[in-house]
Design an enzyme around this catalytic site. Sequence first.
Site, PDB file in Angstrom:
ATOM      1  CG  HIS A   9       0.322 -16.488 -14.908  1.00  0.00           C
ATOM      2  ND1 HIS A   9      -1.262 -16.155 -14.990  1.00  0.00           N
ATOM      3  CD2 HIS A   9       0.524 -17.048 -16.091  1.00  0.00           C
ATOM      4  CE1 HIS A   9      -1.752 -16.954 -15.989  1.00  0.00           C
ATOM      5  NE2 HIS A   9      -0.775 -17.149 -16.817  1.00  0.00           N
ATOM      6  NE  ARG A  60      -0.777 -14.577 -18.916  1.00  0.00           N
ATOM      7  CZ  ARG A  60      -0.459 -14.247 -20.311  1.00  0.00           C
ATOM      8  NH1 ARG A  60      -0.367 -13.094 -20.591  1.00  0.00           N
ATOM      9  NH2 ARG A  60      -0.176 -15.253 -21.329  1.00  0.00           N
ATOM     10  CD  GLU A  87       0.556 -19.923 -21.954  1.00  0.00           C
ATOM     11  OE1 GLU A  87       1.830 -20.976 -22.372  1.00  0.00           O
ATOM     12  OE2 GLU A  87      -0.016 -20.483 -21.095  1.00  0.00           O
ATOM     13  CG  HIS A 182       3.162 -17.702 -18.895  1.00  0.00           C
ATOM     14  ND1 HIS A 182       2.569 -16.698 -18.628  1.00  0.00           N
ATOM     15  CD2 HIS A 182       4.400 -17.217 -18.947  1.00  0.00           C
ATOM     16  CE1 HIS A 182       2.849 -15.332 -18.828  1.00  0.00           C
ATOM     17  NE2 HIS A 182       4.186 -15.628 -18.769  1.00  0.00           N
TER      18      HIS A 182
END
Length: 228
Positions: A9, A60, A87, A182
């Site tokens: 991202h 995100r 993440e 991520h």
Amino acid sequence: MYKLILLRHGQSAWNLENRFTGWTDVDLSDKGRDEAREAGKKMKEAGLVPQYFFTSYLKRAIHTLQIAAEEMDLDWVPVVKDWHLNERHYGALQGLNKADTAQKYGAEQVHEWRRGFETLPPLLTPDDPRWPGNDVRYKSLTADELPLAESLKDTIARVRGCWEEVIAPKIPFYDTVLVAAHGNSLRGLAKMLLHMSANEVVDLEIPTGSPWVFELDERMNVIKEYYL
């Protein structure tokens, strides 16, 4: 030959503020949106046309994918959102400024929390409002699946199941797929694809908003990999 594109991202608001983010659902900064648009332009110029998208439960990554897809005129492509691509969960560090945390606990300790392969950051407790069990999107997860904190090793273990059961089976049918996720979840995918050691993967840096292309054979072996 198949193609798998990994896309970290774009810069998030907490990347900009130098804060530990983890599973906290922070949106992109203005720079992050620009990075997502640029990623879409690069993929379009390279003639890449992903036919299936994967992303995490965090905005995100979701918004990076949406912006890049719009830039490629691929808004219609199916998207699978999977929490296994989230993440790494940074436990009680989430929301803290990294520099302030290093000053409090020492730079060496914070580096170990961030980059030790098996090291857990300080744990949350289930009564902490940051605990993912308080979030409706994770209501179907079991107690064992809801993290209080994760090491990189833990993160890679959950990503492995997603790769083997969700992503890899789709690739032969769709030729080119894109995973927007991520830094640490993509480290997990890279470790599997490139057969990296624990020492190698902790030092792997994946830039934000830069499409990383893997050309794969029918057995999912990497023939070639490169950034656009």
